[in-house]
Design an enzyme around this catalytic site. Structure first.
Site, short mmCIF file in Angstrom:
data_model
loop_
_atom_site.label_atom_id
_atom_site.label_comp_id
_atom_site.label_asym_id
_atom_site.label_seq_id
_atom_site.Cartn_x
_atom_site.Cartn_y
_atom_site.Cartn_z
N GLY A 50 7.71 2.78 0.12
CA GLY A 50 8.56 3.30 1.19
C GLY A 50 9.77 2.46 1.55
O GLY A 50 10.79 3.00 1.99
N GLU A 105 9.51 -3.67 5.90
CA GLU A 105 8.62 -2.50 5.96
C GLU A 105 9.42 -1.26 6.30
O GLU A 105 10.39 -1.33 7.05
CB GLU A 105 7.57 -2.71 7.07
CG GLU A 105 6.21 -3.15 6.58
CD GLU A 105 5.36 -1.99 6.06
OE1 GLU A 105 5.91 -0.99 5.54
OE2 GLU A 105 4.13 -2.09 6.16
N ASP A 106 8.99 -0.11 5.80
CA ASP A 106 9.65 1.14 6.14
C ASP A 106 9.29 1.58 7.56
O ASP A 106 10.15 1.82 8.39
CB ASP A 106 9.30 2.24 5.12
CG ASP A 106 7.79 2.39 4.90
OD1 ASP A 106 6.99 1.63 5.48
OD2 ASP A 106 7.40 3.30 4.13
N ASP A 109 3.14 2.42 11.92
CA ASP A 109 2.48 3.50 12.66
C ASP A 109 1.32 2.87 13.46
O ASP A 109 1.52 2.35 14.55
CB ASP A 109 2.02 4.54 11.64
CG ASP A 109 1.43 5.79 12.27
OD1 ASP A 109 1.37 5.87 13.50
OD2 ASP A 109 1.00 6.69 11.52
N LYS A 137 6.69 3.58 15.29
CA LYS A 137 6.28 4.75 16.07
C LYS A 137 5.77 4.32 17.43
O LYS A 137 4.85 3.52 17.54
CB LYS A 137 5.18 5.53 15.33
CG LYS A 137 5.73 6.35 14.18
CD LYS A 137 4.69 7.33 13.68
CE LYS A 137 5.16 7.90 12.35
NZ LYS A 137 4.13 8.75 11.73
N PHE A 158 5.69 12.82 12.25
CA PHE A 158 5.73 12.45 10.84
C PHE A 158 7.15 12.63 10.33
O PHE A 158 7.77 13.67 10.54
CB PHE A 158 4.75 13.31 10.04
CG PHE A 158 4.41 12.67 8.73
CD1 PHE A 158 3.41 11.72 8.65
CD2 PHE A 158 5.12 12.99 7.58
CE1 PHE A 158 3.11 11.09 7.44
CE2 PHE A 158 4.83 12.38 6.37
CZ PHE A 158 3.82 11.42 6.31
N ARG A 171 11.56 11.14 -0.68
CA ARG A 171 12.00 9.74 -0.50
C ARG A 171 13.52 9.64 -0.63
O ARG A 171 14.14 8.72 -0.11
CB ARG A 171 11.37 8.84 -1.56
CG ARG A 171 9.86 8.67 -1.43
CD ARG A 171 9.40 7.54 -2.35
NE ARG A 171 7.96 7.53 -2.53
CZ ARG A 171 7.10 6.96 -1.69
NH1 ARG A 171 7.53 6.36 -0.60
NH2 ARG A 171 5.80 6.98 -1.94
P1 IMP Z 1 0.10 2.01 9.46
O1 IMP Z 1 -0.84 1.13 8.72
O2 IMP Z 1 -0.62 3.10 10.22
O3 IMP Z 1 1.07 1.27 10.36
O4 IMP Z 1 0.90 2.84 8.38
C1 IMP Z 1 1.99 2.30 7.71
C2 IMP Z 1 2.28 3.06 6.44
O5 IMP Z 1 1.93 4.46 6.55
C3 IMP Z 1 3.77 3.04 6.15
O6 IMP Z 1 4.14 1.91 5.39
C4 IMP Z 1 3.98 4.36 5.44
O7 IMP Z 1 3.73 4.20 4.06
C5 IMP Z 1 2.93 5.29 6.02
N1 IMP Z 1 3.46 6.14 7.11
C6 IMP Z 1 3.19 6.05 8.42
N2 IMP Z 1 3.86 6.98 9.14
C7 IMP Z 1 4.58 7.67 8.23
C8 IMP Z 1 5.52 8.78 8.35
O8 IMP Z 1 5.82 9.31 9.44
N3 IMP Z 1 6.07 9.21 7.18
C9 IMP Z 1 5.78 8.66 5.96
N4 IMP Z 1 4.93 7.64 5.82
C10 IMP Z 1 4.33 7.15 6.94
#
Ligand code: IMP
Length: 187
Positions: A50, A105-106, A109, A137, A158, A171
């Site tokens: 990402g 990081e992209d 969440d 987020k 999302f 992407r």
């Molecule tokens: P976390 O571990 O819940 O913080 O998730 C982080 C990862 O989930 C990111 O690096 C993304 O790859 C993916 N992710 C979380 N939210 C989104 C979204 O809204 N769109 C696309 N990928 C997401």
């Protein structure tokens, strides 16, 4: 239990952050990073897949001779809800000991991916370890997070584009857009 979502079940929604706004913010972040790391160029550690677009733009806007390396982690697989289990799919080639590491990081969440990564990276004894996340987020974090550089806070929807995918698609969109599931929940 995470649900698997095929890209055909997803429709694109509104533009959440247009390309011009992303570009302006990336410039500001790069400026801040260039100032903060003057005299000690960081190792930019991109989290695949990402972060690849963000990292490419950010790295080119930083006015320091940075080095780059990549890690690939998988938290969702083809599903869209984090499982809390993070798997390293590709590890770094660089020895981190004594390095100033900036994780790129992209999107953050739940924060579980980041907190897992941080723990693992700290064990490799870098001189410093900071995080630059394009998107965070709002109100979603289940683990304490410490992000030195944040691009934008967004509502807990999302999103796709600018490196972010659903089922490996979109992407390549220049804007960040909302994505909605047809009969499936994405966020
Ligand atoms: P976390 O571990 O819940 O913080 O998730 C982080 C990862 O989930 C990111 O690096 C993304 O790859 C993916 N992710 C979380 N939210 C989104 C979204 O809204 N769109 C696309 N990928 C997401």
């Amino acid at each position: 239990m995470s649900e698997e979502v095929g890209p055909e079940a997803v429709v694109l929604g509104e533009v959440v952050i247009p390309a011009e706004k992303i570009s302006a913010r990336v410039g500001e972040l790069a400026e801040q990073i260039s100032r903060d790391y003057a005299g000690r160029p960081p190792l930019l550690l991109g989290v695949l897949k990402g972060a690849f677009v963000f990292l490419a733009d950010l790295a080119r806007a930083i006015r320091l001779p940075v080095e780059l390396d990549f890690m690939a982690v998988s938290s969702y697989g083809a599903a869209t809800k984090t499982s809390g289990i993070v798997r390293i799919v590709k590890d770094l080639d660089t020895d981190l000991s004594g390095r100033d590491v900036l994780v790129v990081e992209d999107i953050v969440d739940s924060g579980l991916t980041l907190s897992y990564l941080r723990k693992g990276l700290l064990a490799r004894e870098p001189a410093s370890l900071e995080v630059c996340a394009l998107l965070v987020k709002r109100g979603q974090q289940r683990a304490p997070i410490d992000i030195a550089y944040t691009g934008f806070e967004i509502p807990p929807i999302f999103v796709v584009g600018y490196g972010l995918d659903v089922g490996e698609r979109w992407r390549n969109l220049p804007d960040i857009r909302a994505a909605r599931g047809e009969g499936v929940e994405l966020s």
